[in-house]
Scaffold this motif. Structure first.
Motif, PDB file in Angstrom:
ATOM      1  N   SER A  16      -9.836  29.738  52.718  1.00 46.85           N
ATOM      2  CA  SER A  16      -8.435  29.849  52.315  1.00 46.85           C
ATOM      3  C   SER A  16      -7.501  29.617  53.493  1.00 46.85           C
ATOM      4  O   SER A  16      -6.435  29.006  53.353  1.00 46.85           O
ATOM      5  CB  SER A  16      -8.187  31.239  51.706  1.00 46.85           C
ATOM      6  N   HIS A  17      -7.901  30.071  54.663  1.00 47.01           N
ATOM      7  CA  HIS A  17      -7.050  29.988  55.857  1.00 47.01           C
ATOM      8  C   HIS A  17      -7.175  28.642  56.563  1.00 47.01           C
ATOM      9  O   HIS A  17      -6.170  28.059  57.003  1.00 47.01           O
ATOM     10  CB  HIS A  17      -7.419  31.121  56.816  1.00 47.01           C
ATOM     11  N   LYS A  18      -8.409  28.116  56.647  1.00 45.27           N
ATOM     12  CA  LYS A  18      -8.661  26.932  57.477  1.00 45.27           C
ATOM     13  C   LYS A  18      -8.697  25.629  56.672  1.00 45.27           C
ATOM     14  O   LYS A  18      -8.356  24.565  57.213  1.00 45.27           O
ATOM     15  CB  LYS A  18      -9.999  27.093  58.236  1.00 45.27           C
ATOM     16  N   GLY A  19      -9.163  25.693  55.429  1.00 49.13           N
ATOM     17  CA  GLY A  19      -9.135  24.526  54.543  1.00 49.13           C
ATOM     18  C   GLY A  19      -9.732  23.269  55.138  1.00 49.13           C
ATOM     19  O   GLY A  19     -10.922  23.193  55.443  1.00 49.13           O
ATOM     20  N   ASP A  20      -8.895  22.257  55.328  1.00 41.66           N
ATOM     21  CA  ASP A  20      -9.343  20.963  55.843  1.00 41.66           C
ATOM     22  C   ASP A  20      -9.385  20.914  57.372  1.00 41.66           C
ATOM     23  O   ASP A  20      -9.605  19.834  57.952  1.00 41.66           O
ATOM     24  CB  ASP A  20      -8.422  19.849  55.327  1.00 41.66           C
ATOM     25  N   GLY A  21      -9.196  22.027  58.018  1.00 42.65           N
ATOM     26  CA  GLY A  21      -9.265  22.061  59.480  1.00 42.65           C
ATOM     27  C   GLY A  21     -10.672  21.773  59.971  1.00 42.65           C
ATOM     28  O   GLY A  21     -11.657  21.989  59.265  1.00 42.65           O
ATOM     29  N   PRO A  22     -10.800  21.270  61.203  1.00 40.96           N
ATOM     30  CA  PRO A  22     -12.127  20.927  61.735  1.00 40.96           C
ATOM     31  C   PRO A  22     -12.984  22.163  61.980  1.00 40.96           C
ATOM     32  O   PRO A  22     -12.524  23.150  62.546  1.00 40.96           O
ATOM     33  CB  PRO A  22     -11.798  20.202  63.041  1.00 40.96           C
ATOM     34  N   SER A  34     -15.365  19.384  58.240  1.00 46.78           N
ATOM     35  CA  SER A  34     -14.241  20.307  58.089  1.00 46.78           C
ATOM     36  C   SER A  34     -14.774  21.551  57.379  1.00 46.78           C
ATOM     37  O   SER A  34     -15.905  21.561  56.878  1.00 46.78           O
ATOM     38  CB  SER A  34     -13.124  19.668  57.260  1.00 46.78           C
ATOM     39  N   PHE A  35     -13.978  22.602  57.320  1.00 48.73           N
ATOM     40  CA  PHE A  35     -14.415  23.792  56.602  1.00 48.73           C
ATOM     41  C   PHE A  35     -14.619  23.487  55.124  1.00 48.73           C
ATOM     42  O   PHE A  35     -15.561  23.982  54.501  1.00 48.73           O
ATOM     43  CB  PHE A  35     -13.405  24.933  56.801  1.00 48.73           C
ATOM     44  N   ARG A  36     -13.756  22.614  54.563  1.00 51.01           N
ATOM     45  CA  ARG A  36     -13.935  22.258  53.164  1.00 51.01           C
ATOM     46  C   ARG A  36     -15.169  21.379  52.963  1.00 51.01           C
ATOM     47  O   ARG A  36     -15.837  21.452  51.928  1.00 51.01           O
ATOM     48  CB  ARG A  36     -12.682  21.539  52.641  1.00 51.01           C
ATOM     49  N   ASP A  37     -15.522  20.569  53.973  1.00 46.96           N
ATOM     50  CA  ASP A  37     -16.765  19.801  53.902  1.00 46.96           C
ATOM     51  C   ASP A  37     -17.972  20.727  53.818  1.00 46.96           C
ATOM     52  O   ASP A  37     -18.914  20.485  53.046  1.00 46.96           O
ATOM     53  CB  ASP A  37     -16.923  18.903  55.135  1.00 46.96           C
ATOM     54  N   ILE A  38     -17.953  21.781  54.629  1.00 44.13           N
ATOM     55  CA  ILE A  38     -19.060  22.741  54.614  1.00 44.13           C
ATOM     56  C   ILE A  38     -19.200  23.351  53.228  1.00 44.13           C
ATOM     57  O   ILE A  38     -20.310  23.492  52.697  1.00 44.13           O
ATOM     58  CB  ILE A  38     -18.837  23.837  55.675  1.00 44.13           C
ATOM     59  N   GLU A  39     -18.067  23.700  52.620  1.00 44.76           N
ATOM     60  CA  GLU A  39     -18.095  24.267  51.266  1.00 44.76           C
ATOM     61  C   GLU A  39     -18.705  23.279  50.270  1.00 44.76           C
ATOM     62  O   GLU A  39     -19.542  23.657  49.433  1.00 44.76           O
ATOM     63  CB  GLU A  39     -16.675  24.649  50.847  1.00 44.76           C
ATOM     64  N   GLY A  40     -18.338  22.014  50.376  1.00 42.54           N
ATOM     65  CA  GLY A  40     -18.896  21.005  49.475  1.00 42.54           C
ATOM     66  C   GLY A  40     -20.390  20.842  49.664  1.00 42.54           C
ATOM     67  O   GLY A  40     -21.147  20.757  48.676  1.00 42.54           O
ATOM     68  N   HIS A  41     -20.847  20.808  50.917  1.00 44.61           N
ATOM     69  CA  HIS A  41     -22.279  20.684  51.189  1.00 44.61           C
ATOM     70  C   HIS A  41     -23.027  21.933  50.725  1.00 44.61           C
ATOM     71  O   HIS A  41     -24.169  21.839  50.247  1.00 44.61           O
ATOM     72  CB  HIS A  41     -22.511  20.450  52.680  1.00 44.61           C
ATOM     73  N   ALA A  42     -22.405  23.105  50.862  1.00 42.64           N
ATOM     74  CA  ALA A  42     -23.037  24.347  50.404  1.00 42.64           C
ATOM     75  C   ALA A  42     -23.274  24.307  48.898  1.00 42.64           C
ATOM     76  O   ALA A  42     -24.339  24.716  48.417  1.00 42.64           O
ATOM     77  CB  ALA A  42     -22.173  25.550  50.779  1.00 42.64           C
ATOM     78  N   CYS A  43     -22.299  23.801  48.162  1.00 42.11           N
ATOM     79  CA  CYS A  43     -22.464  23.682  46.706  1.00 42.11           C
ATOM     80  C   CYS A  43     -23.621  22.738  46.374  1.00 42.11           C
ATOM     81  O   CYS A  43     -24.393  22.974  45.436  1.00 42.11           O
ATOM     82  CB  CYS A  43     -21.175  23.191  46.069  1.00 42.11           C
TER      83      CYS A  43
END
Length: 479
Positions: A16-22, A34-43
């Motif tokens: 929520s805080h970092k989103g698309d940040g590296p 990015s943090f959102r990339d990590i979330e996508g890979h986790a899914c």
């Protein structure tokens, strides 16, 4: 989804805080995730492990891969138990660990460029009888036998260690961690992976461990925090024409005692103090030298925030300690040892002494050498050898003699300048030490081997030098 898992709740706040940040950089300074990339890979990994039952063990052997955090988050959501495995572990040791922990799958990657692959080892419904407290992570530890042993951690304990580290060391999401120590080790997991997930601290993933390459990558990426080992800092001191590293603000050393010689030399050369960090796989961080200018041998600073340290025998000059904190693990697996670890208390094998407001490591119970019934602390002999001009490093250990009660003799390996001889050092020891403390042999070597964590094993040295006698060359190479 395991919504009440404290690490997952912390990750949701990070997203929520970092989103698309590296979140993850490669060694060239380019953004790998990015943090959102990590979330996508986790899914994605969550889907791939969809048919595993909660409580199943997932072994992860992928080095410092960009997807380590994604794999771990996926396992938390599936309520799977992660078993990190070092890439350098031998095949026989790996198979023994997989068998002991009944791992259902092995997550493996040939290189950092390859996406981790999931290799099925057992039926999807294979689970362990964990009881009430199902772990989130198993940390392998060598223990006292050759049989593999793991340490059980739940998420709240991992998060507590992460918070204690970040709060004590003043590490924030404005920093950039440099990740050259293995994430599969306790030190790397607690100082690199956990802060990324729980506190949004980005990290550089480095695969080249040569000291000159590490210095170049530190300069190139602009990393601000370097969690390293004494072996790295010693090598940095010996490199000429080092690049400027203006953004590096915090140098941490753990995994082995930091010598005062290396700490002083590094401070003079790089104008940066090294902060000694003392911890254990069983409980995470214990002590930390906050100022970094305590150049005495074995000094590790006061206890960390949230950690209580008690000397078990305060009347002695050196004592074991009891460690209490929210980060202490639930215990060993498969067999518990509640005298050493359990109920929020851990008792390390190290011997510590008070030094003003700080603590000092002076040896280990297992390192004490038995000479005709008299106990020799190898650290005291090492400190004396280091006073001899030209000696850069000294490691003292006991060699078995097989002669009745006098079952050990003192021996040493030293790194020294070419003009230093064994006879010089033996005379130096005889003039100041008690007779039973004087080494029978002092081997002047070209290198004292360490493992990947920068640790020196006295037991390995004793084994290696057990057959050498007076006919051996005075200057030799330790392999």
């Amino acid at each position: 989804m395991k919504q009440d898992d404290p690490l997952l709740l912390a990750w949701e706040a990070t997203i929520s805080h970092k989103g698309d940040g590296p979140a993850v950089f490669d060694a060239s300074g380019c953004i790998a995730r990015s943090f959102r990339d990590i979330e996508g890979h986790a899914c994605g990994f969550e889907t791939k492990m969809g048919n595993l039952f909660p409580g199943a063990v997932v072994a992860v052997q992928i080095g410092n891969h960009e997807d380590w955090s994604a794999v771990f988050i996926a396992c938390l959501r599936k309520r799977l138990v992660v078993l990190p495995l070092d890439q350098s572990i031998g095949e026989q040791q790996r198979d023994a660990a997989l068998d002991t922990c009944k791992a259902s799958v092995l997550v493996s990657a040939v290189s950092s460029e390859n996406s981790p692959q999931i290799i099925r080892l057992r039926a999807a419904n294979t689970t362990m009888e964990w009881g009430e407290n199902v772990p989130s992570l198993l940390k392998l530890t060598s223990g006292t036998t050759a049989a593999p042993r793991a340490i059980r951690f739940r998420s709240h304990q991992l998060l507590a260690d992460c918070n204690q580290i970040c709060n004590t060391m003043d590490i924030s999401d404005d920093d950039l961690n440099f990740g050259v120590i293995p994430v599969s080790h306790s030190y790397g997991f607690s100082n690199l992976l956990a802060p990324l997930i729980a506190r949004g601290v980005p990290m550089v993933v480095s695969h080249d461990r040569t000291p000159r390459a590490v210095l170049a990558d530190l300069a190139r990426t602009g990393a601000t925090v370097f969690p390293g080992t004494p072996a790295f800092y010693q090598a940095f001191c010996d490199i000429g024409h080092v690049p400027p590293i203006p953004k590096l603000r915090l140098c941490i050393s753990a995994g082995a005692p930091l010598s005062s010689t290396v700490a002083t030399k590094f401070f003079v050369k790089f104008k940066q103090p090294i902060h000694s960090f003392y911890g254990a796989s069983e409980c995470g961080g214990i002590c930390y030298d906050r100022c970094g200018t305590m150049f005495g041998e074995g000094l590790v600073g006061p206890p960390m925030q949230g950690v209580e340290v008690e000397l078990m025998d305060p009347t002695e000059s050196a004592s074991q300690i009891r460690v209490r904190s929210a980060a202490v693990s639930d215990g060993y697996f498969p067999e518990a040892d509640e005298r050493k670890l359990g109920n929020g208390v851990f008792v390390p094998d190290d011997l510590l002494a008070r030094h003003d407001s700080a603590l000092k490591i002076v040896g280990r119970i297992s390192d004490v050498i038995n000479v005709a019934g008299k106990k020799v602390n190898p650290v005291e002999v090492e400190a004396h050898l280091l006073r001899f001009k030209g000696v850069r490093q000294a490691v003292v250990f006991g060699r078995p003699t097989g002669a009745g009660l006098r079952n050990e003799e003192v021996a040493a390996c030293v790194l020294a300048s070419p003009d230093v001889s064994e006879n010089d050092l033996l005379r130096f020891c005889r003039n100041a030490l008690s007779g039973w403390q004087v080494p029978k042999r002092i081997f002047i070597v070209d290198i004292i081997p360490t493992n990947e964590r920068g640790k020196i094993s006295r037991r390995d040295l004793a084994r290696q030098f057990s057959e050498l006698d007076k006919t051996s060359p005075l200057r030799t190479m330790a392999s």
